[in-house]
Motif scaffolding. Structure first.
Motif, PDB file in Angstrom:
ATOM      1  N   HIS A  67       2.043   4.894  -0.050  1.00  0.00           N
ATOM      2  CA  HIS A  67       1.563   6.219   0.320  1.00  0.00           C
ATOM      3  C   HIS A  67       2.478   7.321  -0.199  1.00  0.00           C
ATOM      4  N   TYR A  68       3.651   6.939  -0.663  1.00  0.00           N
ATOM      5  CA  TYR A  68       4.591   7.907  -1.194  1.00  0.00           C
ATOM      6  C   TYR A  68       5.737   7.187  -1.902  1.00  0.00           C
ATOM      7  N   SER A 104       3.910  11.848  -4.208  1.00  0.00           N
ATOM      8  CA  SER A 104       2.702  11.108  -3.823  1.00  0.00           C
ATOM      9  C   SER A 104       2.707   9.679  -4.368  1.00  0.00           C
ATOM     10  N   ASN A 133       0.867  -1.172   0.000  1.00  0.00           N
ATOM     11  CA  ASN A 133       0.000   0.000   0.000  1.00  0.00           C
ATOM     12  C   ASN A 133       0.908   1.228   0.000  1.00  0.00           C
TER      13      ASN A 133
END
Length: 107
Positions: free
Chosen positions: A7-8, A65, A5
């Motif tokens: 996130h950045y 991002s 996952n």
């Protein structure tokens, strides 16, 4: 294998300055580039510029991002005057660039 996952993305660039480069001018160019990143690149999160105590080796860490934004910015920055000024002070023979994503540490 489970997808992380994400996130950045952390972009890490290791480099040396060109011989004779004024460190203050370089830092001013870096600040100008940061302003461009903040105002013109939607995937930009934050940036830190570091150097060794003797100022011979530098590390530029930029958080994006996601990977798509990081790669898009890399292509678009080539035509940005603030980026051209910044990279003109870097020794192009000694650049190492990596894009890193967070590891999934949960089991």
């Amino acid at each position: 294998m489970e997808q992380v996952n994400q996130h950045y993305v952390m972009e890490m660039v290791l480099f040396r300055l060109k011989e004779g480069t004024d460190k203050n001018s370089f830092c001013q160019a870096a600040a100008a580039l940061t302003e461009v990143l903040q105002t013109e690149f939607s995937g930009f999160k934050t940036r830190t510029l570091l150097h060794t105590p003797d100022e011979t080796q530098w590390t530029d860490i930029i958080y994006w991002s996601d990977m798509e934004m990081a790669l898009t910015a890399m292509n678009q920055l080539k035509s940005v005057p603030a980026f051209q000024t910044f990279v003109s002070m870097i020794d192009s023979r000694e650049i190492m660039l990596q894009h890193l994503i967070p590891a999934n540490l949960s089991m």
